[in-house]
Structure formats: structure tokens, C-alpha cells
Design a protein around this motif. Sequence first.
Motif, mmCIF file in Angstrom:
data_model
loop_
_atom_site.group_PDB
_atom_site.id
_atom_site.type_symbol
_atom_site.label_atom_id
_atom_site.label_comp_id
_atom_site.label_asym_id
_atom_site.label_seq_id
_atom_site.Cartn_x
_atom_site.Cartn_y
_atom_site.Cartn_z
ATOM 1 N N UNK A 161 0.864 -1.182 0.000
ATOM 2 C CA UNK A 161 0.000 0.000 0.000
ATOM 3 C C UNK A 161 0.908 1.242 0.000
ATOM 4 N N UNK A 182 -7.251 -1.696 12.719
ATOM 5 C CA UNK A 182 -5.898 -1.326 13.130
ATOM 6 C C UNK A 182 -5.801 0.154 13.493
ATOM 7 N N UNK A 224 -1.856 -5.197 -1.412
ATOM 8 C CA UNK A 224 -1.972 -3.917 -2.113
ATOM 9 C C UNK A 224 -3.255 -3.954 -2.942
ATOM 10 N N UNK A 248 -3.289 -4.208 5.901
ATOM 11 C CA UNK A 248 -3.261 -3.921 4.460
ATOM 12 C C UNK A 248 -3.840 -5.136 3.731
ATOM 13 N N UNK A 305 0.464 4.320 7.559
ATOM 14 C CA UNK A 305 0.901 4.149 6.179
ATOM 15 C C UNK A 305 -0.224 3.860 5.203
ATOM 16 N N UNK A 306 -1.459 3.752 5.719
ATOM 17 C CA UNK A 306 -2.579 3.659 4.775
ATOM 18 C C UNK A 306 -2.676 4.989 4.030
ATOM 19 N N UNK A 345 4.697 4.072 2.007
ATOM 20 C CA UNK A 345 4.405 4.212 3.438
ATOM 21 C C UNK A 345 3.962 2.872 4.019
ATOM 22 N N UNK A 346 3.134 2.143 3.261
ATOM 23 C CA UNK A 346 2.725 0.813 3.696
ATOM 24 C C UNK A 346 3.923 -0.125 3.768
ATOM 25 N N UNK A 392 -2.535 4.323 -3.527
ATOM 26 C CA UNK A 392 -1.778 3.539 -2.546
ATOM 27 C C UNK A 392 -1.209 2.271 -3.164
ATOM 28 N N UNK A 451 0.049 -5.989 17.168
ATOM 29 C CA UNK A 451 0.790 -4.938 16.454
ATOM 30 C C UNK A 451 1.207 -3.814 17.399
ATOM 31 N N UNK A 465 -8.814 1.294 4.633
ATOM 32 C CA UNK A 465 -8.317 0.183 3.821
ATOM 33 C C UNK A 465 -8.984 -1.103 4.335
ATOM 34 N N UNK A 502 -0.954 -6.075 9.522
ATOM 35 C CA UNK A 502 -1.182 -4.640 9.720
ATOM 36 C C UNK A 502 -2.486 -4.189 9.057
ATOM 37 N N UNK A 534 6.118 0.587 6.793
ATOM 38 C CA UNK A 534 5.513 0.080 8.026
ATOM 39 C C UNK A 534 5.628 -1.436 8.128
#
Lengths: 396, 396
Positions: free
Chosen positions: A105, B112, A286, A283, B282-283, A108-109, A254, B141, B105, A281, A112
Motif C-alpha cells: 500500500x 488497526x 496492495x 493492508x 501508512x494507509x 508508506x505501507x 496507494x 501490532x 483500507x 497490519x 511500516x
Amino acid sequence: MVISKNMENLVANSSVIRRLFEEGVELAAVVGKENVYDYSLGNPSVAPPEAVKKAVYHILESRDPNFVHGYMNNSGYEEVRDAVAASLNRRFATDFVRDNIIMTVGAAGGLNCILRALLDPGDEVICFAPFFGEYRSYVSNFAGTLVMIPADTETFQLNLDVLDGYITEKTKALIINNPNNPSGAVYSAQTLDRLQAIIEKAQERIGHPVYVISDEPYRELVYDGLTVPFMTKHVKNCIVCYSFSKSLSLPGERIGYLAIPGQIDAYDEVQPAIVVANRCLGYVNAPSLFQLVIGECIDAEVDVETYDRNRILLYNSLTEMGFQCVKPQGAFYLFVKSPVADENEFVEAAKKHNLIIVSAKSFGCPGYVRLAYCVSYDMIQRSIPAFKALAQEYFG
Amino acid sequence: MVISKNMENLVANSSVIRRLFEEGVELAAVVGKENVYDYSLGNPSVAPPEAVKKAVYHILESRDPNFVHGYMNNSGYEEVRDAVAASLNRRFATDFVRDNIIMTVGAAGGLNCILRALLDPGDEVICFAPFFGEYRSYVSNFAGTLVMIPADTETFQLNLDVLDGYITEKTKALIINNPNNPSGAVYSAQTLDRLQAIIEKAQERIGHPVYVISDEPYRELVYDGLTVPFMTKHVKNCIVCYSFSKSLSLPGERIGYLAIPGQIDAYDEVQPAIVVANRCLGYVNAPSLFQLVIGECIDAEVDVETYDRNRILLYNSLTEMGFQCVKPQGAFYLFVKSPVADENEFVEAAKKHNLIIVSAKSFGCPGYVRLAYCVSYDMIQRSIPAFKALAQEYFG
């Protein structure tokens, strides 16, 4: 407070930024939107290449919708990871295979995911000033500590003379942003080779790997015929974070990837941990359609010319007026030394001329300001008189 | 190990799941893909409604590409948040406004964000078994502790008799999944009112709010004319996590939202913290094109019929054979009591008949297995003889 303790500062900082933004909106309401010169945001002004839209249509017309919009492996579609690996290998003579590529993502994703995979509470991550302020938040997500190395304001290359003294047994990683936001510097092959030598020695001393996280959303945005050295060719324990936000003007979608070369220490431990981090996390993967779009547009050309014209106009104009600017080699930011010690004073003075610029304090480099020139050429032209009037206040 | 300590278990568990998946692939290679009956994955088999594709085309043809693919407020496009709020208000007689809605997301991203906003290390989050195993990772997390309340295997409603004893000063939140994955239970209005009464009392005792996080990706997937009570009408400190993964069959696109009602305690502190968490995890923002798609498809109808046919066929067939099944009221899972104490033995026995089913141990409910019936009707029909042969082993 009911919220997390380490969230309180982040929320406070965030409301400062929001206030700045709101001030800009209020200013526009008073003097007219066309008379506000907003250099604050890194939101690309160049449109995405036509290939992106074509790819969306092609995918929606030719493929099973449950495939296009469904879950896949947490690392991403295999065909897309193959396409990314092949493109990197073609361009940089690397030898990535599918398993080295994880779709994320955005950068930044990806960042992380790496930090989630590596950090225990109290672990340290080193950044060289000036650096993208969000790294602070990313490290704090996992109760890590960001350790800042002050900027080398002579060259704006990495301040390597002092690096070794900052590497301790708690150091897990180091984040590099190449080309750099906010300075526009591109780190030379020589700098990177020296970085590798220092890290190699330090790793022996501390007894474990120090991973170099290379955040490269601006990789294609370089000027004057320069190329960015490919990090993994110079630094062994390097993981590359990439985003198509800038190169294809898709920040809202993203979409990015990690390239984890097989050469890194403990690859068999780190690669699976990053894949799991991508899932846990939240996500999960992607965004699926845009993964497939990337698969079809991996070699789409970036319109660097537009940014280059902006760069030349803004840099030449401001230096002529007497401002001290770092000449940007990449990215789309101009880093300007504040003519007064307190750069906030300068930011406020600029605002009186309807110029919205950003203090570099949050980038770890007080005394400087950042101008994002990913704006229209026309806006830059129209803003020149305002900069002239501002210059007059300082240089007469 | 170079990776984070609390990552080691997650990676180990993850490779168990991968091994299961690989075994399925190997099995398919031997007996043929059409002879493997895979009930392991919650990946929707129903195609997304035609409205989704139409919306993509409409947006790409009618709007500025830099708007469609660009950054917006971290909370999401204002027009989309307005559309979500209006739709909820229309359907559930709520009074949400734009600021109550944050595009995320998926529900996993939303969860999260809430946990990042609320948790300090060591804080506790309560889950009622059976629960979606990924909640464990989400809580870990941020170095929180997941506290599990054992299942009420009589009713599969929330085990409220014991709840109060689990709420301590460290309790920050409670996660509810309604309709429930894996049991298919829908919590009644009566259950939720009782939940509210218990929490209200406990909050007085511990001196701070306990937020109820309602994870509702299956909200529209209910059967027999049932409706899911709208959580915020019954529970004051409730934050709703929604995802379009199941209702619009878009799991890969990672699109969902949080609804944070103004009525929750410390709203002015929690809402901004969640917005900042969306950025700093980071999303940054929910994928932009699919936010706009949701804006245009917010009231698209879900094809519940297909899942209902599957449900009836599978539930009726298995109960007739002698298996003890929880009758699913919602979602697309059938929860079956293992005919032997060790459900892993049952999972292995099923595999010998080419039936891929999942142990409910990771859902906090050993002795049960989960069958995801979001598959083709045809596959269920073809699998009936295999279930019959399996039943014979236990019931003769």
C-alpha cells in the motif's frame, strides 16, 4: 486522555498542519484562490499517463472480475511481481525474482511492514536529517526510537563522518530517502559505497545486521541527465521501498512495492515476516486492480520535463533574488535557507505575500524551508513578484 | 532471530496456513482440481454488481484524473463520506454526519486504526470466542493483549454471564463480529442491550470508557428475513468497522469505512486520533478510485440469494448425515462440531475425502471446524458424496 500515550504528540502535530492548511483556505477566501501561491503539498500536478486509464479498461474488459477484485497471495499477484522484477532487472541489471517483490500500500505501507517485521519496543532506527517527518510516526507505531543524525548543510549528502557513533546494539535499521525529500539531493555511488563500508564494520561490532531501508518514491524524478545509483548494488542489507505515487501520479491509489534482495542477511527470516506484516497490519494486500494496472504500465514513461521546467524557473528566480537554495538534483522540492535564524518568522513573512511554504523543522532541519514545486508552471510565474517583494524585506 | 519477537509466532502460524494451502494444491495436482472440495477460504464467489464497473467507467470519463487518483483528506473524499453517512441514516435511522465517517483500507485497516489510536503496551482487548483469529495479530501490532472469553456453545450468542469478570482497568476495548465469523450467529437486540448494561456498569467501576469495536463486513449477508440490529443504537461507546469486501465482492480492493458516532465518550479525542492513525500507519487514505466507486454504488444490492442457496444445501445435507451444525443466520460460514474431540483428526479425515475444512482452534473454539460456503453451488453438490463417506466413518 483515553487515547494511546504516544499518539498524543502525533495528534497535536497533525492539528498544527491542519491549521496551516485551514489558514491557506481562509486566505484564498479573502484574496481569491488564484492569488494564493501554495507550495506546501507534495501532490503531483502532472496527470497520470494515458496508459493507466487504458490498462484499467483493458483489465475490466478482459479478465474475470472475481480475479480483478479478489484476494490473492498477501505478497501480490504473481504476474505483477514477475513484471516488477523483470523491469528492475532490465533497468538496473539486478537479479530479482518473484519472491523478492512484495506489492504494498504505497511506500508508506511498505515502510511500516518492514518496521513491524523488525522492531521490538525500544529498538532504534537512524535517519539522516533532513528527512521526511512521517518516519517518526512509522517508527513510533511499534514503540521504536528514531535517532536523528544532523544534516550536513554543506553538501546535503549523508553525514557519514558521524554515523558510526550513532550505531548501537539497539540499532535495527536506517532509513534513507533517495532522491531526498525535502532537500532534492541525490546520494552518489561514492557516498553509498562509504555507507556500506561503515555499516559492515558496525555490524561486526554490534553483532547483528543493520538494514538500510531505501525509500525511493522519487527515483525517476532526477534532472540534468543524472541517474540514481541503484541502492542494492552498493548496500548489501538494503531493502527498497517504492511507490508509484509520484512517478505515475497515483498517490491516492496507494500502490507500491518492496524489493528485498536475496543477498540480505537472514533473508529467509525477514522476507516471510514482511509478508505476514503486510497481512497483519490490515493492508492484507496492495489494492488489487491497481496491482494489475502496474503490471501493464510498469515501463510507462514519467513526465519529468514538466517538473524540470518548474525547478529551473523557481531555482533560478529565487537564487537571483538572493535566496540561498540547495540546487535540487531530484524529487520536486526546493530547499531554501531561511534568511533569518527562525524559519517560522520567514514562513509567516512569506504568508503575508500569499506564499505558503513549509518550515523544515519537522524534517529535522530548522533554519530551512521547503517549497514543493509540483505545481503549475503558471502559478510559479505568477508568484515571482511575491517572492521579489519578500526578498526585498531581507536583502533590500 | 533478527525479526521482532512478537512476530515469530505470527510467522510460524502463517506458515502452517500456507502449508495447508500447499497441501490443497498438491492434492489438486494428484486427483484433479475439480475433485478437491475447498471450503477453507472466505473469498466471495459472487461477482461484484455491474454497478461497480459502470461506476469506474463513469468516474474515469467524467472527472479530473488528478482528483480521482490524488491525495485527499486522510479521512477520505468529503462527497463519499457524505454518501456513506446519508446511506446509513436512511437505512438505520441514525444521525451520522461527514466527520463521523472515515474511509479505510477495508475493515482490517479500520480495526488497526482504532487499536493504534487507543492502545498502550499491555492494554487489554476482549474478544468472545469464536472470533476471527486475525484480531490476535491486530492487537499484537501495538503490544496489546487479547483476552478471550470462552464460547457459549449452547447459543453462540455473546457469553455475557462472565463478561464483567474479564473487564479490568487495563481493558480498552472489546471486539464484536456481527454476523459472526466463524459461527454465522447474529447477535440479537436483547443480547446487545444486555452488553451495554454490563459495560456501562463496568466503566463506572474501572473509571474509563471501554469501546466496543463492531466488525461488520457481513452485515448485509443475513438470511430468513433477519436483520442485524444496528450496533450504535444499542451500545453507546460503539465504533463500527465496515468493509465492502463481502457485500460488493471487492476484498482485493481494500475499501471500507469506520462510523464513529458523536455519542461515544471522548469523541473529540478519539476521532482525530483515528484519522491520524490512518495516516501514520501508512494507509494514508483508502484507495481513491474505489472510494469514489463506493460513493456511486453505496446502495448497490448484494446477491444474498446465492449464498442462501449454498447455506441451505450444505446445512441440510450435513445435519441429515448426522453432523451437528450451528444453523448460520448470517455470513457465509457453517460451523460444525467435530465428531471427535480433536478437531484436527477430523480435518485430516476430511482431507482423505478431498474435503478441505479448517480447524476452529485459531478462532478460539477447539472441537469445531469451519466451512466457508462462499463457493459454487455446483462444488457443494459434487462434494455431498464425500461428506457422506466421511459421515459413515463416524456415524456408521
